[in-house]
Design an enzyme around this catalytic site. Sequence first.
Site, short mmCIF file in Angstrom:
data_model
loop_
_atom_site.label_atom_id
_atom_site.label_comp_id
_atom_site.label_asym_id
_atom_site.label_seq_id
_atom_site.Cartn_x
_atom_site.Cartn_y
_atom_site.Cartn_z
CE1 TYR A 151 35.75 35.70 35.53
CE2 TYR A 151 37.60 36.98 36.36
CZ TYR A 151 36.68 35.95 36.51
OH TYR A 151 36.73 35.18 37.64
CE LYS B 48 37.26 30.62 35.15
NZ LYS B 48 37.17 31.97 34.61
C1 LIG Z 1 37.78 33.10 34.93
C2 LIG Z 1 38.16 34.09 33.92
C3 LIG Z 1 39.27 34.93 34.13
C4 LIG Z 1 40.08 34.88 35.42
O1 LIG Z 1 40.72 33.66 35.60
P1 LIG Z 1 41.16 33.07 37.04
O2 LIG Z 1 41.93 31.85 36.67
O3 LIG Z 1 39.89 32.80 37.80
O4 LIG Z 1 41.98 34.10 37.70
C5 LIG Z 1 39.61 35.81 33.14
N1 LIG Z 1 38.91 35.91 32.00
C6 LIG Z 1 37.83 35.13 31.76
C7 LIG Z 1 37.09 35.29 30.48
C8 LIG Z 1 37.42 34.20 32.70
O5 LIG Z 1 36.34 33.44 32.47
#
Ligand SMILES: *Cc1c(COP(=O)(O)O)cnc(C)c1O
Length: 397
Positions: A115, A212
Amino acid sequence: MSDHKSLAAGMGTTVVWAGEEEQRVHRATQVPVVVSVAYTYDDMDEWYDVAIGKKTGHIYGRNTNPTVQAFEDKVRALEGAEAATSFATGMAAISNTLYTFLRPGDRIVSIKDTYGGTNKIFLEFLPAMNIEVTLCPTGDHEAIEAEIKKGCKVLYLETPTNPTIKITDIERMAGAGKAVGALVVVDNTFATPINQNPLQLGADLVLHSATKFLGGHADALGGVVCGSRELVEQVYHYREINGASLDPWAAYLLLRGMKTLKLRVERQQQSALEIAKYLQTKDAVEAVYYPGLENHVNHDVAKKQMRGFGGMLSFALKGGMDAVGILLPKLKYAHRAANLGAVETTYGPARTTSHVECTAEERKAMGIPDGLVRISVGIEDVEDLINDLEQAFAQLS
Ligand SMILES: *Cc1c(COP(=O)(O)O)cnc(C)c1O
Protein backbone atom coordinates in the site's frame (compact mmCIF):
# COMPACT_ATOMS: atom_id res chain seq x y z
CA MET A 1 -8.00 -23.89 0.45
CA SER A 2 -7.27 -23.59 4.15
CA ASP A 3 -10.04 -24.56 6.53
CA HIS A 4 -11.15 -22.63 9.59
CA LYS A 5 -12.16 -25.47 11.84
CA SER A 6 -10.24 -23.93 14.70
CA LEU A 7 -12.89 -21.23 14.87
CA ALA A 8 -15.89 -22.02 17.04
CA ALA A 9 -18.56 -21.11 14.46
CA GLY A 10 -18.70 -20.36 10.75
CA MET A 11 -17.60 -16.95 9.47
CA GLY A 12 -21.16 -15.82 8.70
CA THR A 13 -22.19 -16.52 12.31
CA THR A 14 -19.00 -15.11 13.81
CA VAL A 15 -19.33 -11.73 12.05
CA VAL A 16 -22.81 -11.32 13.53
CA TRP A 17 -22.31 -12.54 17.11
CA ALA A 18 -18.64 -12.47 18.14
CA GLY A 19 -17.32 -9.88 20.57
CA GLU A 20 -20.66 -8.37 21.55
CA GLU A 21 -22.07 -10.22 24.57
CA GLU A 22 -19.63 -8.87 27.13
CA GLN A 23 -20.33 -5.23 26.18
CA ARG A 24 -24.14 -5.30 26.00
CA VAL A 25 -26.07 -3.48 28.80
CA HIS A 26 -29.71 -2.71 29.79
CA ARG A 27 -30.84 -5.85 27.90
CA ALA A 28 -30.12 -3.94 24.69
CA THR A 29 -29.52 -6.22 21.72
CA GLN A 30 -26.83 -3.88 20.37
CA VAL A 31 -23.46 -2.78 21.75
CA PRO A 32 -23.67 0.82 23.06
CA VAL A 33 -21.38 3.64 21.95
CA VAL A 34 -19.59 4.47 25.19
CA VAL A 35 -18.30 8.02 24.78
CA SER A 36 -16.96 8.46 28.31
CA VAL A 37 -13.30 9.43 28.36
CA ALA A 38 -12.75 8.09 31.89
CA TYR A 39 -14.25 5.55 34.34
CA THR A 40 -15.01 6.29 37.99
CA TYR A 41 -14.10 4.08 40.98
CA ASP A 42 -15.27 4.24 44.61
CA ASP A 43 -12.86 1.56 45.76
CA MET A 44 -9.25 2.76 45.51
CA ASP A 45 -7.90 -0.80 45.57
CA GLU A 46 -10.16 -1.88 42.71
CA TRP A 47 -9.12 1.21 40.69
CA TYR A 48 -5.48 0.31 41.28
CA ASP A 49 -6.01 -3.33 40.29
CA VAL A 50 -7.66 -2.30 37.00
CA ALA A 51 -4.94 0.29 36.38
CA ILE A 52 -2.15 -2.28 36.70
CA GLY A 53 -4.07 -4.84 34.65
CA LYS A 54 -4.70 -7.26 37.52
CA LYS A 55 -8.45 -6.87 37.08
CA THR A 56 -10.39 -6.31 33.83
CA GLY A 57 -12.04 -2.94 33.33
CA HIS A 58 -11.49 0.48 31.81
CA ILE A 59 -9.56 3.50 33.07
CA TYR A 60 -9.09 6.00 30.28
CA GLY A 61 -10.25 6.22 26.65
CA ARG A 62 -6.81 6.35 25.02
CA ASN A 63 -6.13 2.90 26.49
CA THR A 64 -9.39 0.94 26.23
CA ASN A 65 -13.11 1.47 25.63
CA PRO A 66 -16.04 -1.02 25.69
CA THR A 67 -17.29 -0.26 22.14
CA VAL A 68 -13.76 -0.42 20.79
CA GLN A 69 -13.21 -3.69 22.64
CA ALA A 70 -16.28 -5.26 21.00
CA PHE A 71 -14.83 -4.34 17.60
CA GLU A 72 -11.43 -5.81 18.53
CA ASP A 73 -13.00 -9.01 19.84
CA LYS A 74 -15.02 -9.49 16.65
CA VAL A 75 -11.95 -9.18 14.41
CA ARG A 76 -9.93 -11.36 16.79
CA ALA A 77 -12.54 -14.13 16.48
CA LEU A 78 -12.53 -13.85 12.68
CA GLU A 79 -8.74 -14.10 12.48
CA GLY A 80 -8.67 -16.97 15.00
CA ALA A 81 -6.24 -14.95 17.14
CA GLU A 82 -5.51 -14.87 20.86
CA ALA A 83 -5.55 -11.06 21.02
CA ALA A 84 -6.28 -7.92 19.00
CA THR A 85 -5.72 -4.20 19.41
CA SER A 86 -7.15 -1.36 17.33
CA PHE A 87 -6.09 2.00 15.90
CA ALA A 88 -7.45 5.26 14.53
CA THR A 89 -6.56 4.21 10.95
CA GLY A 90 -5.02 1.33 9.03
CA MET A 91 -1.79 3.31 8.65
CA ALA A 92 -1.62 3.73 12.44
CA ALA A 93 -1.92 -0.06 12.78
CA ILE A 94 0.94 -0.52 10.30
CA SER A 95 3.26 2.22 11.60
CA ASN A 96 2.68 1.38 15.28
CA THR A 97 3.37 -2.30 14.61
CA LEU A 98 6.60 -1.57 12.72
CA TYR A 99 7.82 0.97 15.30
CA THR A 100 7.07 -1.46 18.14
CA PHE A 101 9.48 -4.07 16.84
CA LEU A 102 12.12 -2.27 14.72
CA ARG A 103 15.19 -0.57 16.19
CA PRO A 104 18.16 1.20 14.58
CA GLY A 105 20.42 -1.34 12.87
CA ASP A 106 17.57 -3.79 12.19
CA ARG A 107 16.60 -5.00 8.74
CA ILE A 108 13.13 -5.46 7.24
CA VAL A 109 12.29 -7.40 4.07
CA SER A 110 9.11 -6.64 2.15
CA ILE A 111 7.72 -6.34 -1.37
CA LYS A 112 7.56 -3.45 -3.83
CA ASP A 113 3.75 -3.38 -4.22
CA THR A 114 2.67 -2.63 -0.66
CA TYR A 115 0.00 0.00 0.00
CA GLY A 116 1.24 3.51 -0.88
CA GLY A 117 1.43 4.72 2.73
CA THR A 118 3.28 1.58 3.81
CA ASN A 119 5.72 2.07 0.95
CA LYS A 120 6.35 5.64 2.19
CA ILE A 121 7.24 4.28 5.64
CA PHE A 122 9.69 1.89 3.98
CA LEU A 123 11.30 4.50 1.73
CA GLU A 124 11.18 7.60 3.93
CA PHE A 125 10.73 6.98 7.65
CA LEU A 126 12.50 3.67 8.38
CA PRO A 127 15.75 4.58 6.56
CA ALA A 128 15.83 7.84 8.56
CA MET A 129 15.86 5.67 11.71
CA ASN A 130 18.81 3.67 10.35
CA ILE A 131 16.65 0.64 9.58
CA GLU A 132 17.65 -1.23 6.43
CA VAL A 133 14.72 -1.82 4.07
CA THR A 134 14.83 -4.38 1.24
CA LEU A 135 11.87 -4.41 -1.13
CA CYS A 136 11.58 -7.45 -3.42
CA PRO A 137 9.66 -7.85 -6.68
CA THR A 138 6.11 -8.76 -5.65
CA GLY A 139 5.20 -12.36 -6.37
CA ASP A 140 8.84 -13.42 -7.04
CA HIS A 141 9.10 -16.02 -4.29
CA GLU A 142 12.72 -17.01 -5.01
CA ALA A 143 13.86 -13.38 -4.79
CA ILE A 144 12.00 -12.82 -1.51
CA GLU A 145 13.41 -16.05 -0.03
CA ALA A 146 16.95 -15.09 -1.01
CA GLU A 147 16.62 -11.77 0.82
CA ILE A 148 15.02 -13.38 3.89
CA LYS A 149 17.93 -15.85 4.08
CA LYS A 150 20.36 -12.95 4.55
CA GLY A 151 18.57 -12.33 7.88
CA CYS A 152 15.90 -9.85 8.95
CA LYS A 153 14.03 -8.73 12.06
CA VAL A 154 10.69 -8.33 10.30
CA LEU A 155 9.21 -9.89 7.15
CA TYR A 156 6.30 -7.71 6.02
CA LEU A 157 3.83 -9.00 3.43
CA GLU A 158 0.62 -7.81 1.85
CA THR A 159 -1.45 -10.12 -0.36
CA PRO A 160 -3.31 -9.54 -2.65
CA THR A 161 -1.66 -6.23 -3.55
CA ASN A 162 -2.37 -3.00 -5.32
CA PRO A 163 -2.66 -2.33 -8.20
CA THR A 164 -2.17 -5.52 -10.26
CA ILE A 165 -3.61 -7.84 -7.55
CA LYS A 166 -0.48 -9.98 -7.13
CA ILE A 167 -0.41 -12.87 -4.67
CA THR A 168 2.37 -13.95 -2.30
CA ASP A 169 2.51 -17.47 -0.83
CA ILE A 170 2.14 -16.70 2.90
CA GLU A 171 2.90 -20.22 4.17
CA ARG A 172 6.09 -20.51 2.13
CA MET A 173 7.34 -17.01 3.00
CA ALA A 174 6.40 -17.35 6.70
CA GLY A 175 8.42 -20.60 6.78
CA ALA A 176 11.45 -18.80 5.34
CA GLY A 177 10.96 -15.93 7.80
CA LYS A 178 10.69 -18.25 10.79
CA ALA A 179 13.89 -20.03 9.77
CA VAL A 180 15.83 -16.79 10.37
CA GLY A 181 13.84 -15.77 13.46
CA ALA A 182 11.93 -12.97 11.74
CA LEU A 183 8.60 -11.61 12.93
CA VAL A 184 6.13 -12.22 10.07
CA VAL A 185 3.51 -9.51 9.58
CA VAL A 186 0.74 -9.67 6.93
CA ASP A 187 -1.60 -6.89 5.76
CA ASN A 188 -4.86 -8.81 5.12
CA THR A 189 -6.96 -5.79 4.05
CA PHE A 190 -7.70 -6.93 0.49
CA ALA A 191 -8.45 -10.58 1.30
CA THR A 192 -10.44 -9.99 4.52
CA PRO A 193 -10.67 -12.78 7.15
CA ILE A 194 -13.53 -14.26 5.11
CA ASN A 195 -11.05 -15.34 2.43
CA GLN A 196 -7.73 -15.71 4.22
CA ASN A 197 -6.33 -16.17 7.74
CA PRO A 198 -2.57 -15.43 7.68
CA LEU A 199 -2.06 -16.61 11.29
CA GLN A 200 -3.18 -20.10 10.26
CA LEU A 201 -0.64 -19.94 7.42
CA GLY A 202 2.24 -19.19 9.83
CA ALA A 203 2.23 -15.40 10.20
CA ASP A 204 2.85 -13.88 13.66
CA LEU A 205 0.69 -10.79 13.24
CA VAL A 206 -2.15 -9.96 10.84
CA LEU A 207 -3.36 -6.41 10.35
CA HIS A 208 -6.17 -4.59 8.54
CA SER A 209 -7.24 -1.21 7.40
CA ALA A 210 -10.74 -1.61 8.84
CA THR A 211 -11.66 1.46 6.78
CA LYS A 212 -12.04 -0.79 3.76
CA PHE A 213 -13.87 -4.13 3.69
CA LEU A 214 -14.33 -4.66 7.45
CA GLY A 215 -16.37 -1.46 7.83
CA GLY A 216 -17.59 -1.76 4.26
CA HIS A 217 -19.53 1.51 4.07
CA ALA A 218 -16.77 4.10 3.58
CA ASP A 219 -17.93 6.06 6.60
CA ALA A 220 -15.37 5.26 9.30
CA LEU A 221 -11.59 5.03 9.55
CA GLY A 222 -9.90 2.35 11.64
CA GLY A 223 -7.16 -0.23 11.90
CA VAL A 224 -6.56 -3.45 13.82
CA VAL A 225 -3.71 -5.89 14.59
CA CYS A 226 -4.22 -9.52 15.73
CA GLY A 227 -1.83 -12.19 16.97
CA SER A 228 -0.55 -13.84 20.14
CA ARG A 229 -1.25 -12.09 23.45
CA GLU A 230 2.46 -11.55 24.00
CA LEU A 231 3.02 -9.73 20.69
CA VAL A 232 -0.26 -7.79 20.70
CA GLU A 233 0.44 -6.51 24.23
CA GLN A 234 3.65 -4.95 22.98
CA VAL A 235 1.86 -3.23 20.08
CA TYR A 236 -0.94 -2.14 22.43
CA HIS A 237 1.61 -0.57 24.77
CA TYR A 238 3.15 1.41 21.91
CA ARG A 239 -0.31 2.62 20.81
CA GLU A 240 -1.60 3.48 24.30
CA ILE A 241 1.42 5.77 24.80
CA ASN A 242 1.67 7.16 21.26
CA GLY A 243 -2.07 7.71 21.15
CA ALA A 244 -3.49 6.61 17.75
CA SER A 245 -6.59 5.13 19.43
CA LEU A 246 -9.79 4.14 17.64
CA ASP A 247 -12.73 6.47 18.32
CA PRO A 248 -15.80 4.74 19.87
CA TRP A 249 -18.16 6.16 17.22
CA ALA A 250 -15.96 4.78 14.47
CA ALA A 251 -15.73 1.48 16.36
CA TYR A 252 -19.53 1.29 16.40
CA LEU A 253 -19.83 1.94 12.66
CA LEU A 254 -17.15 -0.66 11.93
CA LEU A 255 -18.83 -3.14 14.26
CA ARG A 256 -22.18 -2.66 12.53
CA GLY A 257 -20.62 -2.83 9.08
CA MET A 258 -18.85 -6.06 9.92
CA LYS A 259 -22.11 -7.90 10.54
CA THR A 260 -22.61 -8.12 6.77
CA LEU A 261 -18.93 -8.73 5.93
CA LYS A 262 -19.44 -12.27 4.70
CA LEU A 263 -22.54 -11.42 2.63
CA ARG A 264 -20.78 -8.46 1.08
CA VAL A 265 -17.53 -10.26 0.27
CA GLU A 266 -19.36 -13.24 -1.23
CA ARG A 267 -21.36 -10.98 -3.52
CA GLN A 268 -18.40 -8.78 -4.37
CA GLN A 269 -16.14 -11.65 -5.43
CA GLN A 270 -18.87 -13.37 -7.42
CA SER A 271 -19.40 -10.12 -9.33
CA ALA A 272 -15.66 -9.44 -9.61
CA LEU A 273 -15.12 -12.71 -11.47
CA GLU A 274 -17.96 -11.95 -13.88
CA ILE A 275 -16.66 -8.44 -14.50
CA ALA A 276 -13.11 -9.76 -15.00
CA LYS A 277 -14.39 -12.25 -17.61
CA TYR A 278 -16.44 -9.53 -19.30
CA LEU A 279 -13.44 -7.17 -19.47
CA GLN A 280 -11.36 -9.90 -21.14
CA THR A 281 -13.78 -9.82 -24.08
CA LYS A 282 -13.32 -6.09 -24.73
CA ASP A 283 -11.03 -5.00 -27.60
CA ALA A 284 -10.12 -1.77 -25.81
CA VAL A 285 -8.73 -3.74 -22.84
CA GLU A 286 -5.08 -4.72 -22.92
CA ALA A 287 -4.97 -6.83 -19.74
CA VAL A 288 -7.18 -7.89 -16.83
CA TYR A 289 -5.75 -8.67 -13.40
CA TYR A 290 -7.86 -10.87 -11.12
CA PRO A 291 -6.51 -13.83 -9.09
CA GLY A 292 -9.68 -15.79 -9.85
CA LEU A 293 -8.79 -15.90 -13.56
CA GLU A 294 -6.87 -19.02 -14.56
CA ASN A 295 -4.39 -16.92 -16.55
CA HIS A 296 -3.46 -14.82 -13.49
CA VAL A 297 0.27 -15.25 -12.70
CA ASN A 298 -0.37 -16.45 -9.13
CA HIS A 299 -3.73 -18.20 -9.62
CA ASP A 300 -2.44 -21.47 -8.10
CA VAL A 301 -1.11 -19.80 -4.95
CA ALA A 302 -4.35 -17.85 -4.58
CA LYS A 303 -6.35 -21.08 -4.90
CA LYS A 304 -4.20 -22.71 -2.24
CA GLN A 305 -4.36 -20.03 0.44
CA MET A 306 -7.63 -18.17 -0.18
CA ARG A 307 -11.23 -19.34 0.26
CA GLY A 308 -12.36 -16.78 -2.33
CA PHE A 309 -10.56 -14.40 -4.69
CA GLY A 310 -11.91 -11.11 -3.33
CA GLY A 311 -13.67 -8.07 -4.70
CA MET A 312 -10.63 -6.24 -6.12
CA LEU A 313 -9.55 -6.37 -9.75
CA SER A 314 -7.83 -4.11 -12.22
CA PHE A 315 -7.59 -3.69 -15.97
CA ALA A 316 -5.43 -1.76 -18.40
CA LEU A 317 -6.88 0.18 -21.32
CA LYS A 318 -4.96 0.12 -24.61
CA GLY A 319 -5.58 3.85 -24.98
CA GLY A 320 -3.73 4.69 -21.73
CA MET A 321 -4.79 7.60 -19.53
CA ASP A 322 -6.56 9.33 -22.45
CA ALA A 323 -8.95 6.40 -22.69
CA VAL A 324 -9.33 6.25 -18.89
CA GLY A 325 -10.26 9.95 -18.97
CA ILE A 326 -13.09 9.17 -21.40
CA LEU A 327 -14.31 5.90 -19.89
CA LEU A 328 -14.51 6.61 -16.17
CA PRO A 329 -16.67 9.78 -16.28
CA LYS A 330 -19.24 7.87 -18.40
CA LEU A 331 -19.95 5.30 -15.67
CA LYS A 332 -23.22 5.69 -13.77
CA TYR A 333 -22.82 3.18 -10.93
CA ALA A 334 -19.38 4.24 -9.87
CA HIS A 335 -17.56 6.41 -7.44
CA ARG A 336 -14.32 7.69 -8.87
CA ALA A 337 -12.49 7.77 -5.56
CA ALA A 338 -9.37 6.67 -3.65
CA ASN A 339 -11.38 4.36 -1.40
CA LEU A 340 -12.03 0.62 -1.72
CA GLY A 341 -13.99 -2.14 -0.03
CA ALA A 342 -17.29 -0.25 0.13
CA VAL A 343 -20.80 -1.36 -0.88
CA GLU A 344 -20.65 1.02 -3.86
CA THR A 345 -18.48 0.06 -6.84
CA THR A 346 -15.46 2.33 -6.88
CA TYR A 347 -13.04 2.96 -9.74
CA GLY A 348 -9.61 4.56 -9.48
CA PRO A 349 -6.66 4.90 -11.88
CA ALA A 350 -3.37 3.72 -10.33
CA ARG A 351 -1.90 7.06 -11.39
CA THR A 352 -4.29 8.94 -9.08
CA THR A 353 -4.86 6.44 -6.26
CA SER A 354 -2.41 3.74 -5.18
CA HIS A 355 0.65 5.11 -7.05
CA VAL A 356 0.09 8.86 -7.09
CA GLU A 357 3.58 9.43 -5.64
CA CYS A 358 5.35 7.72 -8.58
CA THR A 359 6.40 9.20 -11.90
CA ALA A 360 5.16 7.58 -15.15
CA GLU A 361 8.63 5.99 -15.57
CA GLU A 362 8.58 4.57 -12.03
CA ARG A 363 5.13 3.10 -12.59
CA LYS A 364 6.32 1.54 -15.85
CA ALA A 365 9.36 0.05 -14.09
CA MET A 366 6.98 -1.45 -11.51
CA GLY A 367 4.94 -3.10 -14.27
CA ILE A 368 1.99 -0.74 -13.91
CA PRO A 369 0.56 0.11 -17.34
CA ASP A 370 -0.33 3.77 -17.92
CA GLY A 371 -4.03 3.07 -18.39
CA LEU A 372 -4.45 0.86 -15.32
CA VAL A 373 -7.77 1.17 -13.49
CA ARG A 374 -8.58 -0.52 -10.20
CA ILE A 375 -12.12 -1.65 -9.49
CA SER A 376 -13.42 -2.28 -6.01
CA VAL A 377 -16.59 -4.16 -6.85
CA GLY A 378 -19.65 -3.22 -4.81
CA ILE A 379 -22.78 -5.17 -3.94
CA GLU A 380 -24.97 -3.87 -6.79
CA ASP A 381 -26.61 -6.26 -9.26
CA VAL A 382 -23.77 -7.42 -11.48
CA GLU A 383 -25.88 -7.11 -14.67
CA ASP A 384 -26.17 -3.39 -13.96
CA LEU A 385 -22.43 -3.04 -13.41
CA ILE A 386 -21.66 -4.85 -16.68
CA ASN A 387 -24.32 -2.93 -18.63
CA ASP A 388 -22.84 0.25 -17.23
CA LEU A 389 -19.36 -0.71 -18.44
CA GLU A 390 -20.83 -1.73 -21.80
CA GLN A 391 -22.42 1.69 -22.43
CA ALA A 392 -19.22 3.42 -21.31
CA PHE A 393 -17.06 1.27 -23.63
CA ALA A 394 -19.45 2.03 -26.52
CA GLN A 395 -18.62 5.71 -26.09
CA LEU A 396 -14.88 5.00 -26.17
CA SER A 397 -14.77 4.02 -29.84
C1 LIG B 1 -6.16 1.68 2.82
C2 LIG B 1 -5.12 0.68 3.11
C3 LIG B 1 -4.23 0.88 4.18
C4 LIG B 1 -4.27 2.13 5.04
O1 LIG B 1 -5.46 2.25 5.75
P1 LIG B 1 -6.07 3.66 6.28
O2 LIG B 1 -7.23 3.22 7.09
O3 LIG B 1 -6.42 4.46 5.06
O4 LIG B 1 -5.01 4.32 7.07
C5 LIG B 1 -3.31 -0.10 4.44
N1 LIG B 1 -3.22 -1.21 3.69
C6 LIG B 1 -4.05 -1.43 2.64
C7 LIG B 1 -3.89 -2.68 1.84
C8 LIG B 1 -5.02 -0.50 2.32
O5 LIG B 1 -5.83 -0.71 1.27
